[in-house]
Design a protein around this motif. Structure first.
Motif, PDB file in Angstrom:
ATOM      1  N   HIS A  43       0.815  -1.221   0.000  1.00 17.35           N
ATOM      2  CA  HIS A  43       0.000   0.000   0.000  1.00 17.35           C
ATOM      3  C   HIS A  43       0.844   1.264   0.000  1.00 17.35           C
ATOM      4  N   LYS A  44       2.173   1.107  -0.002  1.00 17.69           N
ATOM      5  CA  LYS A  44       3.056   2.275  -0.064  1.00 17.69           C
ATOM      6  C   LYS A  44       3.524   2.456  -1.504  1.00 17.69           C
ATOM      7  N   GLN A  45       3.868   3.691  -1.843  1.00 21.70           N
ATOM      8  CA  GLN A  45       4.390   3.973  -3.172  1.00 21.70           C
ATOM      9  C   GLN A  45       5.911   4.095  -3.107  1.00 21.70           C
ATOM     10  N   GLY A  46       6.615   3.237  -3.853  1.00 22.58           N
ATOM     11  CA  GLY A  46       8.062   3.346  -3.911  1.00 22.58           C
ATOM     12  C   GLY A  46       8.748   2.821  -2.660  1.00 22.58           C
ATOM     13  N   ARG A  47      10.040   3.128  -2.542  1.00 27.53           N
ATOM     14  CA  ARG A  47      10.859   2.614  -1.463  1.00 27.53           C
ATOM     15  C   ARG A  47      10.551   3.348  -0.162  1.00 27.53           C
ATOM     16  N   ALA A  48      10.966   2.718   0.929  1.00 26.45           N
ATOM     17  CA  ALA A  48      10.809   3.344   2.236  1.00 26.45           C
ATOM     18  C   ALA A  48      11.765   4.536   2.347  1.00 26.45           C
ATOM     19  N   HIS A  49      11.530   5.383   3.326  1.00 27.43           N
ATOM     20  CA  HIS A  49      12.345   6.575   3.498  1.00 27.43           C
ATOM     21  C   HIS A  49      13.671   6.253   4.181  1.00 27.43           C
ATOM     22  N   ALA A  50      13.657   5.312   5.108  1.00 31.25           N
ATOM     23  CA  ALA A  50      14.893   4.851   5.747  1.00 31.25           C
ATOM     24  C   ALA A  50      15.289   3.508   5.142  1.00 31.25           C
ATOM     25  N   ASP A  51      16.577   3.227   5.107  1.00 29.75           N
ATOM     26  CA  ASP A  51      17.057   1.967   4.546  1.00 29.75           C
ATOM     27  C   ASP A  51      16.553   0.778   5.368  1.00 29.75           C
ATOM     28  N   PRO A  52      16.444  -0.400   4.741  1.00 31.43           N
ATOM     29  CA  PRO A  52      15.956  -1.582   5.458  1.00 31.43           C
ATOM     30  C   PRO A  52      16.709  -1.860   6.752  1.00 31.43           C
ATOM     31  N   GLN A  53      18.032  -1.746   6.719  1.00 32.79           N
ATOM     32  CA  GLN A  53      18.806  -2.049   7.915  1.00 32.79           C
ATOM     33  C   GLN A  53      18.522  -1.057   9.033  1.00 32.79           C
ATOM     34  N   ASP A  54      18.342   0.206   8.676  1.00 36.39           N
ATOM     35  CA  ASP A  54      18.013   1.206   9.695  1.00 36.39           C
ATOM     36  C   ASP A  54      16.646   0.924  10.310  1.00 36.39           C
ATOM     37  N   ARG A  55      15.682   0.572   9.482  1.00 33.14           N
ATOM     38  CA  ARG A  55      14.346   0.279  10.014  1.00 33.14           C
ATOM     39  C   ARG A  55      14.368  -0.961  10.894  1.00 33.14           C
ATOM     40  N   LEU A  56      15.135  -1.964  10.480  1.00 33.45           N
ATOM     41  CA  LEU A  56      15.271  -3.171  11.288  1.00 33.45           C
ATOM     42  C   LEU A  56      15.922  -2.842  12.626  1.00 33.45           C
ATOM     43  N   ASN A  57      16.972  -2.032  12.596  1.00 31.86           N
ATOM     44  CA  ASN A  57      17.646  -1.652  13.835  1.00 31.86           C
ATOM     45  C   ASN A  57      16.716  -0.893  14.776  1.00 31.86           C
ATOM     46  N   MET A  58      15.916   0.016  14.222  1.00 33.15           N
ATOM     47  CA  MET A  58      14.993   0.796  15.055  1.00 33.15           C
ATOM     48  C   MET A  58      13.930  -0.093  15.683  1.00 33.15           C
ATOM     49  N   VAL A  59      13.420  -1.045  14.902  1.00 40.70           N
ATOM     50  CA  VAL A  59      12.402  -1.959  15.439  1.00 40.70           C
ATOM     51  C   VAL A  59      12.996  -2.818  16.552  1.00 40.70           C
ATOM     52  N   ARG A  60      14.199  -3.299  16.364  1.00 41.42           N
ATOM     53  CA  ARG A  60      14.845  -4.107  17.408  1.00 41.42           C
ATOM     54  C   ARG A  60      15.037  -3.305  18.688  1.00 41.42           C
ATOM     55  N   LEU A  61      15.436  -2.051  18.552  1.00 38.48           N
ATOM     56  CA  LEU A  61      15.601  -1.200  19.726  1.00 38.48           C
ATOM     57  C   LEU A  61      14.259  -0.961  20.422  1.00 38.48           C
ATOM     58  N   ALA A  62      13.223  -0.712  19.623  1.00 47.38           N
ATOM     59  CA  ALA A  62      11.917  -0.349  20.177  1.00 47.38           C
ATOM     60  C   ALA A  62      11.278  -1.490  20.950  1.00 47.38           C
ATOM     61  N   PHE A  63      11.453  -2.718  20.457  1.00 46.07           N
ATOM     62  CA  PHE A  63      10.759  -3.858  21.066  1.00 46.07           C
ATOM     63  C   PHE A  63      11.664  -4.664  22.008  1.00 46.07           C
ATOM     64  N   ALA A 225       1.371  15.964   3.692  1.00 41.62           N
ATOM     65  CA  ALA A 225       2.216  14.770   3.574  1.00 41.62           C
ATOM     66  C   ALA A 225       1.448  13.454   3.492  1.00 41.62           C
ATOM     67  N   PRO A 226       0.353  13.250   4.248  1.00 43.07           N
ATOM     68  CA  PRO A 226      -0.344  11.966   4.155  1.00 43.07           C
ATOM     69  C   PRO A 226      -0.937  11.664   2.781  1.00 43.07           C
ATOM     70  N   PHE A 227      -1.053  12.674   1.917  1.00 45.23           N
ATOM     71  CA  PHE A 227      -1.604  12.458   0.580  1.00 45.23           C
ATOM     72  C   PHE A 227      -0.530  12.124  -0.456  1.00 45.23           C
ATOM     73  N   SER A 228       0.718  12.102  -0.042  1.00 45.54           N
ATOM     74  CA  SER A 228       1.817  11.867  -0.986  1.00 45.54           C
ATOM     75  C   SER A 228       1.642  10.559  -1.752  1.00 45.54           C
ATOM     76  N   ALA A 229       1.388   9.482  -1.024  1.00 44.63           N
ATOM     77  CA  ALA A 229       1.255   8.175  -1.676  1.00 44.63           C
ATOM     78  C   ALA A 229       0.044   8.132  -2.593  1.00 44.63           C
ATOM     79  N   LYS A 230      -1.065   8.711  -2.159  1.00 46.00           N
ATOM     80  CA  LYS A 230      -2.302   8.686  -2.947  1.00 46.00           C
ATOM     81  C   LYS A 230      -2.083   9.286  -4.329  1.00 46.00           C
ATOM     82  N   TYR A 231      -1.313  10.379  -4.393  1.00 45.77           N
ATOM     83  CA  TYR A 231      -1.100  11.067  -5.664  1.00 45.77           C
ATOM     84  C   TYR A 231       0.269  10.771  -6.275  1.00 45.77           C
ATOM     85  N   LYS A 232       0.929   9.747  -5.729  1.00 50.07           N
ATOM     86  CA  LYS A 232       2.203   9.271  -6.257  1.00 50.07           C
ATOM     87  C   LYS A 232       3.236  10.398  -6.325  1.00 50.07           C
ATOM     88  N   LEU A 233       3.291  11.156  -5.243  1.00 52.39           N
ATOM     89  CA  LEU A 233       4.247  12.248  -5.128  1.00 52.39           C
ATOM     90  C   LEU A 233       5.353  11.855  -4.156  1.00 52.39           C
TER      91      LEU A 233
END
Length: 381
Positions: A43-63, A225-233
């Protein structure tokens, strides 16, 4: 054995992600919770804003430290679009005798019917929905719709999360706002250490604004900002255009930042700052994307045949939560459904207000209204 699985982009992981998992543990009595960051969510358009490894690291820290909770890199290692039915198939094979629950927010429930292989998902798990503040969901009605489609009910966690989103966190981070009410400290420290979600020039632009104008600018960015994905911006372009739209609001034509600027002829004073703002964005801050500059350049007057980014900034400036005027409720409903219809009404109300207050009406605003009136009339015939 009961296992709850919670997927998402986690870009970044925020406090309500954590609270939702805690509520699921208490409500469902699960023995294990597995957090699965997506490589690319469908449901997202394009790549994530943070790299996969950064997102994984943040999730590990959070949980870290939450009982019976583990983080899986299955979708990140798989790459490509992350489909829930594939992920659940993997965990079903890994835990063949477990009762699986898949956690979603109320906003995702509305979209579940469009997911890939929803019947397969429901054959592998029980869907569990957590409500969120600001989401007006009639669960009794949704349950009837869900059962008539899938012949199975979803479960509801009796917990209502605060209205927090990763999009909101990214905007706040770009603006240098305090993230402590929204993200755990460990995630904030990681973001700051790795300079994630920064957008060049945004903080610098805010230095030109008075406090009230800076707050308005932030609200415009949070609205758009929440409309970015809807309009592919590109979300960063949306945030950047919002951040700069009023950058020259308090500037004088003699200021050094406007050296070399030549104003268009016969521009009303209340409109001039859109042109000076685009000039400052380009010449002082090096903004080069023409669509971003045009969104700044026409955010007050409008013009015929605007891009989606231009329309989004024009309307977000007019409809951000700090605004209140006759007709705004109808405009906000249109804003959620049709930008062109919303532009037509917004321009009509603008012209009406200027006539009533005996203000000068810029010809470009008349031209914009005639364009969107003709466009929407033609579409309806």
């Amino acid at each position: 054995m009961k296992i709850a699985i919670f997927g998402g982009s986690f870009d970044p992981v925020h406090a309500e992600h954590i609270n939702m998992v805690k509520a699921a543990i208490d409500s469902l009595g699960v023995n294990k919770t597995i957090i699965v960051p997506a490589f690319v969510a469908p449901h997202k358009q394009g790549r994530a804003h943070a790299d996969p490894q950064d997102r994984l690291n943040m999730v590990r820290l959070a949980f870290e430290g939450i009982r019976n909770c583990e983080v899986s890199a299955f979708e990140l290692n798989a790459g490509g679009t992350s489909y829930t039915y594939i992920t659940l198939g993997y965990f079903r094979k890994k835990y063949p005798d477990a009762q699986l629950f898949f956690l979603v927010g109320a906003d995702m429930l509305k979209d579940f019917y469009t997911w890939k292989e929803p019947e397969t998902i429901l054959s592998l798990c029980d869907l569990v929905v957590c409500n969120r503040e600001g989401e007006k969901v009639n669960f009794a009605l949704e349950q009837l719709k869900f059962f008539s489609t899938f012949h199975k009910k979803f479960k509801v966690i009796e917990y209502t999360g605060r209205d927090i989103s990763s999009t909101k966190a990214r905007v706040l981070c770009a603006f240098g706002e305090d993230l402590r009410p929204y993200l755990p400290d460990c995630v904030i420290e990681y973001i700051e250490a790795n300079q994630l979600y920064r957008i060049d020039g945004v903080k610098g632009a805010l230095k030109y604004l008075k406090p009230a104008r800076a707050k308005h600018t932030l609200r415009v960015a949070l609205t758009a900002a929440p409309f970015s994905a809807k309009y592919k911006l590109a979300e960063n372009d949306v945030i950047r255009a919002a951040a700069f739209h009023d950058v020259a609001k308090n500037m004088d034509l003699n200021d050094s930042e406007l050296s070399g600027f030549v104003p268009p002829e016969d521009v009303p004073s209340q409109v001039l700052h859109q042109y000076t703002g685009a000039y400052v964005a380009e010449h002082t801050f090096g903004v080069s994307q023409e669509d971003v500059l045009d969104a700044i350049r026409y955010h007050t007057s409008g013009r015929p045949n605007m891009s989606d980014l231009e329309k989004l900034i024009f309307l977000s400036d007019m409809l951000e939560p700090g605004r209140d005027f006759p007709g705004i409720k109808k405009l906000r409903k249109l804003f959620d459904t049709d930008l062109n219809d919303c532009m037509r009404l917004a321009l009509k109300l603008t012209i009406k207000h200027l006539k009533r207050s005996k203000g000068k009406i810029y010809p470009l605003t008349f031209a914009a209204y005639e364009y969107y009136k003709e466009l929407t009339d033609r579409r309806k015939t």
